[in-house]
Design an enzyme around this catalytic site. Structure first.
Site, PDB file in Angstrom:
ATOM      1  N   CYS A 110      -2.111   2.093   8.030  1.00 32.06           N
ATOM      2  CA  CYS A 110      -1.186   1.088   7.496  1.00 32.06           C
ATOM      3  C   CYS A 110      -1.812  -0.305   7.450  1.00 32.06           C
ATOM      4  O   CYS A 110      -2.306  -0.808   8.457  1.00 32.06           O
ATOM      5  CB  CYS A 110       0.073   1.035   8.360  1.00 32.06           C
ATOM      6  N   CYS A 155      -2.058  -2.942  15.132  1.00 32.83           N
ATOM      7  CA  CYS A 155      -1.761  -2.538  13.760  1.00 32.83           C
ATOM      8  C   CYS A 155      -2.156  -3.625  12.769  1.00 32.83           C
ATOM      9  O   CYS A 155      -1.948  -4.822  13.025  1.00 32.83           O
ATOM     10  CB  CYS A 155      -0.272  -2.229  13.638  1.00 32.83           C
ATOM     11  N   CYS A 171       4.780  -7.424   7.828  1.00 33.48           N
ATOM     12  CA  CYS A 171       5.632  -6.885   8.882  1.00 33.48           C
ATOM     13  C   CYS A 171       5.881  -7.956   9.932  1.00 33.48           C
ATOM     14  O   CYS A 171       4.988  -8.759  10.230  1.00 33.48           O
ATOM     15  CB  CYS A 171       4.970  -5.670   9.522  1.00 33.48           C
ATOM     16  N   CYS A 206       3.072   8.390   1.809  1.00 40.64           N
ATOM     17  CA  CYS A 206       3.464   7.378   2.782  1.00 40.64           C
ATOM     18  C   CYS A 206       3.679   6.072   2.026  1.00 40.64           C
ATOM     19  O   CYS A 206       2.783   5.626   1.292  1.00 40.64           O
ATOM     20  CB  CYS A 206       2.378   7.218   3.843  1.00 40.64           C
ATOM     21  N   CYS A 210       3.025  -5.742  16.324  1.00 37.26           N
ATOM     22  CA  CYS A 210       2.323  -4.781  17.183  1.00 37.26           C
ATOM     23  C   CYS A 210       0.837  -5.122  17.203  1.00 37.26           C
ATOM     24  O   CYS A 210       0.225  -5.333  16.145  1.00 37.26           O
ATOM     25  CB  CYS A 210       2.548  -3.362  16.666  1.00 37.26           C
ATOM     26  N   HIS A 258       4.114   4.992  21.819  1.00 36.73           N
ATOM     27  CA  HIS A 258       2.787   4.483  22.158  1.00 36.73           C
ATOM     28  C   HIS A 258       2.592   4.042  23.610  1.00 36.73           C
ATOM     29  O   HIS A 258       1.479   3.643  23.974  1.00 36.73           O
ATOM     30  CB  HIS A 258       2.379   3.333  21.235  1.00 36.73           C
ATOM     31  N   GLU A 281       0.822  -1.200   0.000  1.00 38.45           N
ATOM     32  CA  GLU A 281       0.000   0.000   0.000  1.00 38.45           C
ATOM     33  C   GLU A 281       0.864   1.261   0.000  1.00 38.45           C
ATOM     34  O   GLU A 281       1.971   1.265   0.534  1.00 38.45           O
ATOM     35  CB  GLU A 281      -0.869   0.047   1.260  1.00 38.45           C
ATOM     36  N   GLY A 328       5.349  -2.557   6.895  1.00 36.67           N
ATOM     37  CA  GLY A 328       6.692  -2.982   7.228  1.00 36.67           C
ATOM     38  C   GLY A 328       7.419  -2.073   8.197  1.00 36.67           C
ATOM     39  O   GLY A 328       6.975  -0.964   8.511  1.00 36.67           O
TER      40      GLY A 328
END
Length: 382
Positions: free
Chosen positions: A368, A149, A142, A135, A146, A249, A115, A192
């Site tokens: 993302c 995400c 990835c 972006c 996390c 975070h 993306e 990623g």
């Protein structure tokens, strides 16, 4: 603490020769300027032809040797035989209702999809008409795991090669050129972990920065990381004035380790020490990204602790608060606007600049990994 169900793997994934050579021909988009010059010399051509070819590919968006009119006819024919200028295949693009954001889903020649997001707004310090921020992704999937995400839901498939990273920007630049717009800012915040694919990302940075190409200044490039400490030190030593953004975070190790498994390897104190070194060596302020989750990490006490951490490590900082974009199957809730404002006020009272990210493309799954994940699920139903 329970064991991490998605352990992080940091090994360098091997590159296929097909990434530098496609269909038996040299992939010119995957070469740095000096590599292109060396290849031309090996093919019996003068070095200066490299600059001409780079201008056609990156400044003019040309992928057909036949229209490179300042090259001789014989050279163009020779290039058709020996070289290739590949491009990503656009599967779909979606524009937000207010037309300030467009998301792209690209198919890769060797399999997989990534993306990219085009946003018509600038960093607060940069103004000017027709300037677009993009972006981009650095991996297919990835490995970071996390838990808030969408990027890593399907795991890591492979690293992107240099040209696959750069071509996301080039494709978007080509799509907006006729509108008098240009890509002025690039952030490595898509699919990623950029510093997990360090070598290819740094090669892409050099191509994006080419003065006779896309011409995007180093100070207009941002690399985001979940906290790969050795690579932060390595990036600091490169001498590039690139913006560094840290996905923080949380202000406590126990919580951050639950949210971001990378923290089990390099905790907050270790990460902030590396950030301090990066700030001192590059002279650049470090941005700390902080996704606010209702009842998880959004209290005024946590805002105060964030201030203490940044001041303790003497980091010149910008805190960027991010309203969370919901992900299917993830049980978090986004913080209420009043909680976000309270958090921001605490940080700002300390003298640290604190912004709230302007939401872009929530109606088109612009966070993302969301469009890719949705597309994969739709194809599974077919």
């Amino acid at each position: 603490m329970t064991a991490n169900p998605n352990p992080i793997t940091f090994q360098r994934l091997p590159r296929s020769t097909a990434e530098r050579v496609l269909d038996g021909r040299q992939n010119l988009k995957d070469l740095l300027p000096e590599e292109l010059q060396e290849w031309l010399i090996s093919a019996g051509q003068p070095r200066y032809r490299g600059a001409q070819i780079l201008r056609w590919i990156y400044a003019r968006g040309v992928e057909d040797f036949g229209v490179m009119t300042d090259l001789s006819k014989d050279l163009r024919q020779r290039l058709n035989e020996l070289a290739i200028i590949p491009s990503l295949t656009l599967r779909r693009s979606i524009e937000s209702q207010n037309k300030d954001t467009r998301k792209y889903l690209f198919d890769l020649p060797n399999g997989g999809e990534i993306e990219s997001v085009q946003m018509r707004y600038q960093h607060p310090e940069e103004k000017g008409p027709g300037r677009v921020a993009v972006c981009i992704s650095s991996q297919v999937g990835c490995a970071m795991g996390c838990n808030f995400c969408a990027s890593g839901v399907m795991g890591l498939k492979r690293h992107l090669s240099t040209w696959e990273i750069v071509d996301q920007v080039l494709q978007i630049q080509n799509s907006i050129r006729d509108q008098g717009e240009r890509v002025a800012n690039v952030v490595f915040m898509g699919l990623g972990e950029p510093l997990h694919n360090y070598d290819e990302v740094l090669r892409a940075v050099q191509l994006l920065n080419l003065s006779n190409g896309l011409g995007i200044g180093m100070r207009h490039l941002t690399i985001s990381t979940s906290g790969l400490v050795p690579q932060i030190y390595q990036l600091a030593d490169e001498g590039y004035p690139i913006r560094l953004a840290i996905s923080l975070h949380a202000v406590r190790d126990d919580l951050r380790s639950q949210m971001m498994p990378v923290n089990q390897r390099w905790n907050i104190a270790t990460l902030l020490e590396a950030c301090g070194v990066y700030c001192n060596k590059t002279g650049r302020r470090v941005t700390f990204e902080y996704i606010l989750l209702d009842g998880v990490n959004d209290s005024e006490e946590e805002a105060a602790e964030l201030v203490v951490l940044l001041e303790r490590h003497k980091i010149r900082s910008l805190v960027n608060l991010i309203p969370w974009n919901p992900v299917d199957g993830v049980g978090y809730k986004r913080s209420e606007p009043r909680a976000i404002k309270r958090f921001q006020n605490v940080v700002e009272r300390s003298g640290i600049r604190c912004t709230v990210r302007q939401e872009k493309g929530a109606d088109i799954d612009a966070a993302c990994g969301q469009l890719r994940l949705r597309d994969l699920k739709e194809r599974e139903k077919v």
